[in-house]
Design a protein around this motif. Structure first.
Motif, short mmCIF file in Angstrom:
data_model
loop_
_atom_site.label_atom_id
_atom_site.label_comp_id
_atom_site.label_asym_id
_atom_site.label_seq_id
_atom_site.Cartn_x
_atom_site.Cartn_y
_atom_site.Cartn_z
N GLY A 36 15.91 -2.52 47.25
CA GLY A 36 17.07 -2.79 46.77
C GLY A 36 16.24 -3.06 45.95
O GLY A 36 15.84 -3.01 45.61
N PHE A 37 17.08 -3.74 44.48
CA PHE A 37 16.06 -4.42 43.56
C PHE A 37 17.09 -5.74 42.93
O PHE A 37 18.01 -6.08 42.98
N SER A 38 16.84 -6.33 41.87
CA SER A 38 17.47 -6.99 41.09
C SER A 38 17.64 -6.57 39.58
O SER A 38 16.50 -5.95 38.99
N ALA A 39 18.27 -7.31 38.71
CA ALA A 39 18.03 -6.49 37.54
C ALA A 39 19.32 -7.75 36.57
O ALA A 39 20.11 -8.43 36.76
N THR A 40 18.85 -7.48 34.98
CA THR A 40 19.82 -8.37 34.45
C THR A 40 20.85 -8.16 34.52
O THR A 40 21.71 -6.74 34.38
N ALA A 41 22.08 -8.97 34.84
CA ALA A 41 23.73 -8.63 34.13
C ALA A 41 24.10 -9.87 33.62
O ALA A 41 24.69 -11.01 34.48
N ILE A 42 24.33 -9.76 32.03
CA ILE A 42 25.02 -10.27 31.50
C ILE A 42 26.55 -11.23 32.31
O ILE A 42 26.74 -12.24 32.72
N SER A 43 27.44 -10.00 32.50
CA SER A 43 28.90 -10.15 33.22
C SER A 43 28.76 -10.04 35.07
O SER A 43 27.93 -9.95 34.74
N ARG A 44 29.66 -11.38 35.34
CA ARG A 44 29.56 -11.17 36.66
C ARG A 44 29.99 -10.06 37.19
O ARG A 44 30.73 -9.40 36.78
N ILE A 45 29.56 -9.44 37.89
CA ILE A 45 29.59 -8.16 39.23
C ILE A 45 29.16 -8.95 40.26
O ILE A 45 29.61 -9.24 41.30
N PRO A 46 31.15 -8.64 41.05
CA PRO A 46 31.05 -9.28 42.29
C PRO A 46 30.76 -8.58 43.68
O PRO A 46 30.24 -7.18 43.58
N GLY A 47 30.16 -9.89 44.72
CA GLY A 47 29.57 -9.29 45.41
C GLY A 47 30.89 -8.09 46.04
O GLY A 47 31.77 -8.24 46.13
N GLY A 48 29.58 -6.45 46.74
CA GLY A 48 30.68 -5.64 47.86
C GLY A 48 30.81 -4.50 46.09
O GLY A 48 31.73 -3.18 47.07
N THR A 49 30.67 -4.78 44.72
CA THR A 49 30.90 -3.78 44.48
C THR A 49 30.11 -2.51 44.44
O THR A 49 28.67 -2.95 44.34
N MET A 50 30.32 -1.34 44.38
CA MET A 50 29.50 -0.11 44.16
C MET A 50 29.21 -0.36 43.01
O MET A 50 29.93 0.28 42.24
N CYS A 51 27.91 0.28 42.88
CA CYS A 51 27.05 0.78 41.29
C CYS A 51 26.36 1.72 41.45
O CYS A 51 25.71 1.70 42.68
N TRP A 52 25.63 2.03 40.62
CA TRP A 52 24.96 3.05 40.39
C TRP A 52 24.25 3.02 38.99
O TRP A 52 23.69 2.42 38.63
N LEU A 53 22.56 3.12 39.83
CA LEU A 53 20.94 2.74 39.17
C LEU A 53 20.56 3.90 38.90
O LEU A 53 19.97 4.47 39.24
N GLN A 65 23.82 -1.54 29.75
CA GLN A 65 21.69 -1.83 29.60
C GLN A 65 21.50 -2.76 30.40
O GLN A 65 22.30 -3.57 30.53
N THR A 66 20.34 -2.55 31.93
CA THR A 66 19.51 -3.84 31.86
C THR A 66 18.33 -3.53 32.30
O THR A 66 17.49 -2.59 31.50
N VAL A 67 17.93 -4.71 33.01
CA VAL A 67 16.28 -3.99 33.20
C VAL A 67 16.36 -4.77 34.14
O VAL A 67 16.61 -5.50 34.73
N VAL A 68 15.59 -3.75 35.56
CA VAL A 68 15.13 -4.11 36.48
C VAL A 68 13.50 -4.92 36.78
O VAL A 68 12.71 -5.10 36.17
N ARG A 69 14.07 -6.52 37.26
CA ARG A 69 13.17 -7.77 37.23
C ARG A 69 12.69 -6.91 39.22
O ARG A 69 11.52 -7.58 38.71
N ASN A 70 12.77 -6.87 40.40
CA ASN A 70 11.90 -6.54 41.25
C ASN A 70 12.80 -5.20 41.83
O ASN A 70 13.49 -4.63 41.69
N LEU A 71 12.56 -4.63 43.22
CA LEU A 71 11.91 -3.66 43.44
C LEU A 71 10.78 -3.51 44.73
O LEU A 71 10.15 -4.04 45.00
N SER A 72 12.07 -2.63 45.77
CA SER A 72 11.75 -2.83 47.15
C SER A 72 11.95 -1.08 47.48
O SER A 72 12.75 -0.67 47.19
N LEU A 73 11.56 -1.11 48.68
CA LEU A 73 13.06 -0.12 49.50
C LEU A 73 14.00 -0.40 49.76
O LEU A 73 15.02 1.02 49.72
#
Length: 114
Positions: free
Chosen positions: A49-66, A39-47
């Motif tokens: 990308g986005f930034s969101a909360t993520a307590i645990s480190r997620i390495p750069g380059g990791t594929m993800c789904w929002l 569970q996360t909270v999106v903090r900003n959004l553009s056409l």
């Protein structure tokens, strides 16, 4: 994506780094490849990308789904993680109408400047 599409996206994504980024707060789910949905909270959004909360480190380059409320999952790639926030770039730019509908729901006003 073929190489021409990738090149166009890379150029557009760089151009959109200076595009309007909207600060907001959207409850969402984020699932890194090979990981569990968090569970996360999106903090900003553009056409692009986005930034969101993520307590645990997620390495750069990791594929993800929002997954935003009432929307299909959007594929993205982690660009950075710092102090509990993750920044991601969408694999495909958001369409202006989708972007606008998300902002209208979570901000209540029209802000797209296409």
């Amino acid at each position: 994506m073929n190489s021409t599409q990738t090149d166009k996206y890379a150029f557009a994504a760089q151009e959109d780094r200076s595009a309007h980024r909207t600060r907001l707060s959207i409850p969402a789910a984020l699932r890194p490849a090979g990981g569990k949905k968090i569970q996360t909270v999106v903090r900003n959004l553009s056409l692009s990308g986005f930034s969101a909360t993520a307590i645990s480190r997620i390495p750069g380059g990791t594929m993800c789904w929002l997954t935003l409320p009432d929307h299909d999952a959007l594929q993205a790639r982690v660009i950075w993680w710092e102090q509990g926030l993750v920044g991601c770039a969408f694999d495909d730019l958001l369409g202006p109408m989708l972007y606008e509908s998300i902002l209208m729901r979570w901000q209540g006003e029209s802000v797209y400047r296409g």
